[in-house]
Design a protein around this motif. Sequence first.
Motif, PDB file in Angstrom:
ATOM      1  N   GLY A  99      46.880  37.954  44.540  1.00 59.15           N
ATOM      2  CA  GLY A  99      46.071  37.959  43.328  1.00 59.15           C
ATOM      3  C   GLY A  99      46.372  36.771  42.433  1.00 59.15           C
ATOM      4  O   GLY A  99      45.461  36.167  41.859  1.00 59.15           O
ATOM      5  N   ASN A 100      47.650  36.420  42.317  1.00 57.38           N
ATOM      6  CA  ASN A 100      48.039  35.283  41.485  1.00 57.38           C
ATOM      7  C   ASN A 100      47.512  33.970  42.057  1.00 57.38           C
ATOM      8  O   ASN A 100      47.061  33.091  41.310  1.00 57.38           O
ATOM      9  N   ASP A 101      47.557  33.838  43.391  1.00 55.47           N
ATOM     10  CA  ASP A 101      47.049  32.625  44.046  1.00 55.47           C
ATOM     11  C   ASP A 101      45.539  32.480  43.841  1.00 55.47           C
ATOM     12  O   ASP A 101      45.043  31.386  43.553  1.00 55.47           O
ATOM     13  N   GLN A 133      42.683  40.712  45.280  1.00 55.38           N
ATOM     14  CA  GLN A 133      42.368  39.294  45.101  1.00 55.38           C
ATOM     15  C   GLN A 133      41.542  39.010  43.853  1.00 55.38           C
ATOM     16  O   GLN A 133      41.823  38.040  43.140  1.00 55.38           O
ATOM     17  N   ASN A 134      40.516  39.801  43.584  1.00 56.21           N
ATOM     18  CA  ASN A 134      39.562  39.443  42.528  1.00 56.21           C
ATOM     19  C   ASN A 134      39.533  40.411  41.352  1.00 56.21           C
ATOM     20  O   ASN A 134      39.544  39.982  40.194  1.00 56.21           O
ATOM     21  N   LEU A 138      45.117  39.820  36.839  1.00 51.96           N
ATOM     22  CA  LEU A 138      45.506  38.417  37.001  1.00 51.96           C
ATOM     23  C   LEU A 138      44.301  37.490  36.874  1.00 51.96           C
ATOM     24  O   LEU A 138      44.348  36.474  36.161  1.00 51.96           O
ATOM     25  N   THR A 139      43.218  37.839  37.576  1.00 55.01           N
ATOM     26  CA  THR A 139      42.005  37.025  37.485  1.00 55.01           C
ATOM     27  C   THR A 139      41.413  37.097  36.087  1.00 55.01           C
ATOM     28  O   THR A 139      40.960  36.087  35.538  1.00 55.01           O
ATOM     29  N   SER A 140      41.426  38.286  35.496  1.00 54.55           N
ATOM     30  CA  SER A 140      40.901  38.437  34.136  1.00 54.55           C
ATOM     31  C   SER A 140      41.682  37.576  33.148  1.00 54.55           C
ATOM     32  O   SER A 140      41.111  36.938  32.258  1.00 54.55           O
ATOM     33  N   TYR A 141      42.999  37.555  33.315  1.00 55.58           N
ATOM     34  CA  TYR A 141      43.826  36.757  32.410  1.00 55.58           C
ATOM     35  C   TYR A 141      43.585  35.268  32.630  1.00 55.58           C
ATOM     36  O   TYR A 141      43.567  34.477  31.675  1.00 55.58           O
TER      37      TYR A 141
END
Length: 204
Positions: A99-101, A133-134, A138-141
């Motif tokens: 998720g971070n990647d 992943q999406n 993490l993606t929201s941040y």
Amino acid sequence: MASNGRDRTDVEGGTQYQEHHVQMKTETRKPRLDDVRNSTLSKLAVSFDLENVFSLPRTEASSAFYRRKLHVYNLTAVVNRMKKGYRAVRPENISGRSGNDIASAVSVPLREVLHDHPECEKIILWSDSCVPQNRNSLTSYAVQLLVESTQNLRSITQQFCEPGHISIQDVDNIHSIIGRHLSCLEINSPVSMVHHFKAIRPSG
């Protein structure tokens, strides 16, 4: 042999689930198409997805067949209104598929989109519903940080396709073109792959 009540219940339950699934697929496809049709220079619809993993080197040499391959990841984002693609390419020794990647990778093409469209005030971001992943914090941040660090950009709205029915056709088309273009090439390094990517045009 006659079916019992439980069998009929299972069939009816499966049919209802299928009907609900198709309904949800349709209900998520329509707003995405509306976002694409209603997009302007100040409000862009952008879709992204991760392509299948590339294993390098890609060669016909038999001596390389059993050797350890280097995995290379490609995330493609498309500005749907212009049908223009942007990519974030990175080998596994730099970044993976966590998720971070993915959050870091998504920021790369979005910054390029904003560079090409400085008048953009809003982005509607479409992707699949893959939670690791999406569809995560993490993606929201990552997109929140992008909004805070960009002068004209006011908001990024995340939208997700129905699980099991990804309707991001523009991204799939580009991935199909990439696959056809690279299928007959010998590629030994990520740098070489990036050079080939730059030569690809949406017209195929």
